[in-house]
Scaffold this motif. Structure first.
Motif, PDB file in Angstrom:
ATOM      1  N   LEU A   8       0.820  -1.212   0.000  1.00  0.00           N
ATOM      2  CA  LEU A   8       0.000   0.000   0.000  1.00  0.00           C
ATOM      3  C   LEU A   8       0.851   1.258   0.000  1.00  0.00           C
ATOM      4  N   SER A   9       2.006   1.216   0.667  1.00  0.00           N
ATOM      5  CA  SER A   9       2.881   2.389   0.673  1.00  0.00           C
ATOM      6  C   SER A   9       3.435   2.683  -0.709  1.00  0.00           C
ATOM      7  N   GLU A  10       3.552   1.643  -1.542  1.00  0.00           N
ATOM      8  CA  GLU A  10       4.117   1.809  -2.881  1.00  0.00           C
ATOM      9  C   GLU A  10       3.044   1.971  -3.959  1.00  0.00           C
ATOM     10  N   GLN A  11       1.905   1.294  -3.782  1.00  0.00           N
ATOM     11  CA  GLN A  11       0.897   1.254  -4.850  1.00  0.00           C
ATOM     12  C   GLN A  11      -0.514   1.547  -4.357  1.00  0.00           C
ATOM     13  N   GLY A  12      -0.654   2.099  -3.153  1.00  0.00           N
ATOM     14  CA  GLY A  12      -1.954   2.220  -2.517  1.00  0.00           C
ATOM     15  C   GLY A  12      -3.012   2.887  -3.362  1.00  0.00           C
ATOM     16  N   GLU A  13      -2.664   3.938  -4.078  1.00  0.00           N
ATOM     17  CA  GLU A  13      -3.662   4.695  -4.825  1.00  0.00           C
ATOM     18  C   GLU A  13      -4.067   4.015  -6.124  1.00  0.00           C
ATOM     19  N   THR A  14      -3.499   2.841  -6.424  1.00  0.00           N
ATOM     20  CA  THR A  14      -3.920   2.098  -7.612  1.00  0.00           C
ATOM     21  C   THR A  14      -5.044   1.115  -7.314  1.00  0.00           C
ATOM     22  N   PHE A  15      -5.366   0.911  -6.019  1.00  0.00           N
ATOM     23  CA  PHE A  15      -6.381  -0.071  -5.652  1.00  0.00           C
ATOM     24  C   PHE A  15      -7.756   0.580  -5.500  1.00  0.00           C
ATOM     25  N   SER A  16      -8.792  -0.218  -5.779  1.00  0.00           N
ATOM     26  CA  SER A  16     -10.179   0.232  -5.623  1.00  0.00           C
ATOM     27  C   SER A  16     -10.824  -0.313  -4.355  1.00  0.00           C
ATOM     28  N   ALA A  17     -10.253  -1.373  -3.783  1.00  0.00           N
ATOM     29  CA  ALA A  17     -10.788  -1.961  -2.546  1.00  0.00           C
ATOM     30  C   ALA A  17      -9.775  -2.963  -2.011  1.00  0.00           C
ATOM     31  N   ILE A  18      -9.940  -3.310  -0.734  1.00  0.00           N
ATOM     32  CA  ILE A  18      -9.078  -4.296  -0.081  1.00  0.00           C
ATOM     33  C   ILE A  18      -9.959  -5.357   0.570  1.00  0.00           C
ATOM     34  N   LEU A  19      -9.610  -6.633   0.390  1.00  0.00           N
ATOM     35  CA  LEU A  19     -10.237  -7.727   1.130  1.00  0.00           C
ATOM     36  C   LEU A  19      -9.224  -8.198   2.152  1.00  0.00           C
ATOM     37  N   LEU A  20      -9.569  -8.052   3.424  1.00  0.00           N
ATOM     38  CA  LEU A  20      -8.584  -8.190   4.497  1.00  0.00           C
ATOM     39  C   LEU A  20      -9.034  -9.220   5.525  1.00  0.00           C
ATOM     40  N   ASP A  21      -8.180 -10.225   5.753  1.00  0.00           N
ATOM     41  CA  ASP A  21      -8.469 -11.230   6.777  1.00  0.00           C
ATOM     42  C   ASP A  21      -8.215 -10.631   8.157  1.00  0.00           C
ATOM     43  N   LYS A  22      -9.101 -10.927   9.099  1.00  0.00           N
ATOM     44  CA  LYS A  22      -8.957 -10.362  10.440  1.00  0.00           C
ATOM     45  C   LYS A  22      -7.820 -11.009  11.219  1.00  0.00           C
ATOM     46  N   MET A  23      -7.773 -12.352  11.236  1.00  0.00           N
ATOM     47  CA  MET A  23      -6.820 -13.077  12.078  1.00  0.00           C
ATOM     48  C   MET A  23      -5.601 -13.476  11.259  1.00  0.00           C
ATOM     49  N   MET A  24      -4.467 -12.812  11.520  1.00  0.00           N
ATOM     50  CA  MET A  24      -3.201 -13.139  10.868  1.00  0.00           C
ATOM     51  C   MET A  24      -2.083 -12.992  11.880  1.00  0.00           C
ATOM     52  N   PRO A  25      -1.010 -13.800  11.750  1.00  0.00           N
ATOM     53  CA  PRO A  25       0.139 -13.620  12.649  1.00  0.00           C
ATOM     54  C   PRO A  25       0.822 -12.286  12.352  1.00  0.00           C
ATOM     55  N   GLY A  26       1.528 -11.762  13.351  1.00  0.00           N
ATOM     56  CA  GLY A  26       2.171 -10.466  13.154  1.00  0.00           C
ATOM     57  C   GLY A  26       1.132  -9.356  13.190  1.00  0.00           C
ATOM     58  N   MET A  27       1.141  -8.478  12.201  1.00  0.00           N
ATOM     59  CA  MET A  27       0.147  -7.416  12.127  1.00  0.00           C
ATOM     60  C   MET A  27      -1.191  -7.999  11.694  1.00  0.00           C
ATOM     61  N   ASP A  28      -2.191  -7.950  12.575  1.00  0.00           N
ATOM     62  CA  ASP A  28      -3.484  -8.533  12.225  1.00  0.00           C
ATOM     63  C   ASP A  28      -4.314  -7.549  11.403  1.00  0.00           C
ATOM     64  N   GLY A  29      -5.506  -8.003  11.015  1.00  0.00           N
ATOM     65  CA  GLY A  29      -6.341  -7.199  10.136  1.00  0.00           C
ATOM     66  C   GLY A  29      -6.792  -5.892  10.760  1.00  0.00           C
ATOM     67  N   PHE A  30      -7.119  -5.898  12.053  1.00  0.00           N
ATOM     68  CA  PHE A  30      -7.569  -4.681  12.719  1.00  0.00           C
ATOM     69  C   PHE A  30      -6.474  -3.613  12.741  1.00  0.00           C
ATOM     70  N   GLU A  31      -5.248  -4.040  13.046  1.00  0.00           N
ATOM     71  CA  GLU A  31      -4.154  -3.071  13.104  1.00  0.00           C
ATOM     72  C   GLU A  31      -3.884  -2.475  11.719  1.00  0.00           C
ATOM     73  N   LEU A  32      -3.911  -3.302  10.678  1.00  0.00           N
ATOM     74  CA  LEU A  32      -3.710  -2.793   9.327  1.00  0.00           C
ATOM     75  C   LEU A  32      -4.844  -1.853   8.942  1.00  0.00           C
ATOM     76  N   LEU A  33      -6.080  -2.220   9.306  1.00  0.00           N
ATOM     77  CA  LEU A  33      -7.226  -1.363   9.017  1.00  0.00           C
ATOM     78  C   LEU A  33      -7.051   0.008   9.669  1.00  0.00           C
ATOM     79  N   ARG A  34      -6.633   0.036  10.923  1.00  0.00           N
ATOM     80  CA  ARG A  34      -6.430   1.315  11.611  1.00  0.00           C
ATOM     81  C   ARG A  34      -5.370   2.163  10.908  1.00  0.00           C
ATOM     82  N   ARG A  35      -4.326   1.533  10.443  1.00  0.00           N
ATOM     83  CA  ARG A  35      -3.264   2.283   9.764  1.00  0.00           C
ATOM     84  C   ARG A  35      -3.738   2.821   8.417  1.00  0.00           C
ATOM     85  N   ILE A  36      -4.548   2.037   7.734  1.00  0.00           N
ATOM     86  CA  ILE A  36      -5.103   2.502   6.456  1.00  0.00           C
ATOM     87  C   ILE A  36      -5.963   3.734   6.682  1.00  0.00           C
TER      88      ILE A  36
END
Length: 312
Positions: free
Chosen positions: A42-70
């Motif tokens: 997203l930092s490199e190509q974020g403005e080229t996307f129209s939507a994101i499908l994001l899994d909630k439960m992932m090791p490391g940075m989970d979906g909620f944390e990524l959502l907050r950063r977005i």
């Protein structure tokens, strides 16, 4: 060009299945297997996307944390994020919506449901992008506009009015998106008496637009219009929207949580009150709403919560 979607899931099989379904419908997909990889993408190509499908439960940075950063990144805060999870509890759904999720898909979900939600998300992104483009046009006289009134019936008129009136505000692309959502709410739920269940069924069967045009053409609805009044004050700008529907018990929605609003087709109101306006105030029987934005810039999404009323 096809819409570009970012798929984020730590399970390769899930990514392969999502990509297969979406590619078969003409979407261009990019798949990553972690929140950190998604953040880099997203930092490199974020403005080229129209939507994101994001899994909630992932090791490391989970979906909620990524959502907050977005949602804390100005260039990406309006990008629709569709959360996926096997945990469909009310608390989990509310948490995702409060963080700014566009929709919540509970696994397992059908191909038809997936495609319907993605179609709604990219349509939302297209509207926002169009409003952002219109906001760059030079309309030098609008800062001097003090009061105006508009009357409209259908979505195309609502889009034109939203784009024009938003240019009177300090952050026009924000206001345009929320104002359009409120006008659509007045047209569909107010004047045309279409409820959440009806709209969802029609969308899933691919006949929503046809039904909308048919209903607009019926004699009973032809005289119904949405009135929009613009007023500029010393500290804020207000938009008063009135429809000719029967209204609703708005007091029961005043303190409704995010999960309840979603179940009643309240995503548009969440967008309006969280991202576009400082306050929303319903009046009378519920067929009039006043949206206000101050001349001070709004905080980024995820900041201090607002406290307006809500509508279905």
């Amino acid at each position: 060009m096809p819409h570009r979607l970012l798929l984020v899931d730590d399970e390769p099989f899930n990514l392969e299945l999502l990509s297969e379904h979406l590619s078969s419908c003409g979407y261009d997909t990019v798949s990553v297997e972690s929140g950190d990889a998604a953040r880099q993408c997203l930092s490199e190509q974020g403005e080229t996307f129209s939507a994101i499908l994001l899994d909630k439960m992932m090791p490391g940075m989970d979906g909620f944390e990524l959502l907050r950063r977005i949602k804390a990144t100005p260039a990406l805060e309006f990008l629709p994020v569709i959360m996926q999870t096997a945990m469909g509890t009310a608390t989990s759904v509310q948490q995702g919506l409060a963080a700014g999720a566009f929709y919540y898909l509970t696994k397992p979900f059908s191909r038809d449901m997936l495609l319907a939600v993605v179609a709604a998300a990219v349509s939302h992104w297209d509207r926002h992008s169009r409003f952002k483009e219109l906001a760059t046009q030079q309309l030098d006289a609008l800062p001097h506009l003090q009061q105006a009134q508009f009357s409209l019936r259908h979505h195309k008129e609502a889009q034109s009015v939203s784009a024009l009136l938003a240019r009177t505000c300090p952050q026009p692309e924000r206001v345009a998106t929320g104002l359009f959502e409120l006008l659509v709410n007045a047209i569909e739920h107010g004047n045309l008496s279409i409820n959440y269940a009806e709209k969802s069924t029609l969308q899933q069967h691919g006949i929503w637009e046809a039904e909308l045009e048919q209903r607009l053409s019926l004699p009973y609805y032809q005289t119904r219009r949405v009135e929009v009044t613009f007023e500029r004050a010393a500290t804020h700008i207000s938009f008063t929207i009135r429809d000719m529907g029967e209204g609703f018990d708005w007091s029961s929605y005043q303190h409704a949580d995010h999960a309840t609003l979603l179940s009643r087709h309240g995503r548009g109101i969440l967008i309006a009150r969280k991202l576009s306006f400082d306050t929303l105030e319903y009046r009378g029987c519920g067929n009039e709403v006043v949206a206000r934005c101050s001349y001070s810039p709004r905080p980024a999404a995820g900041g201090a919560p607002q406290s307006p009323s809500a509508r279905q």
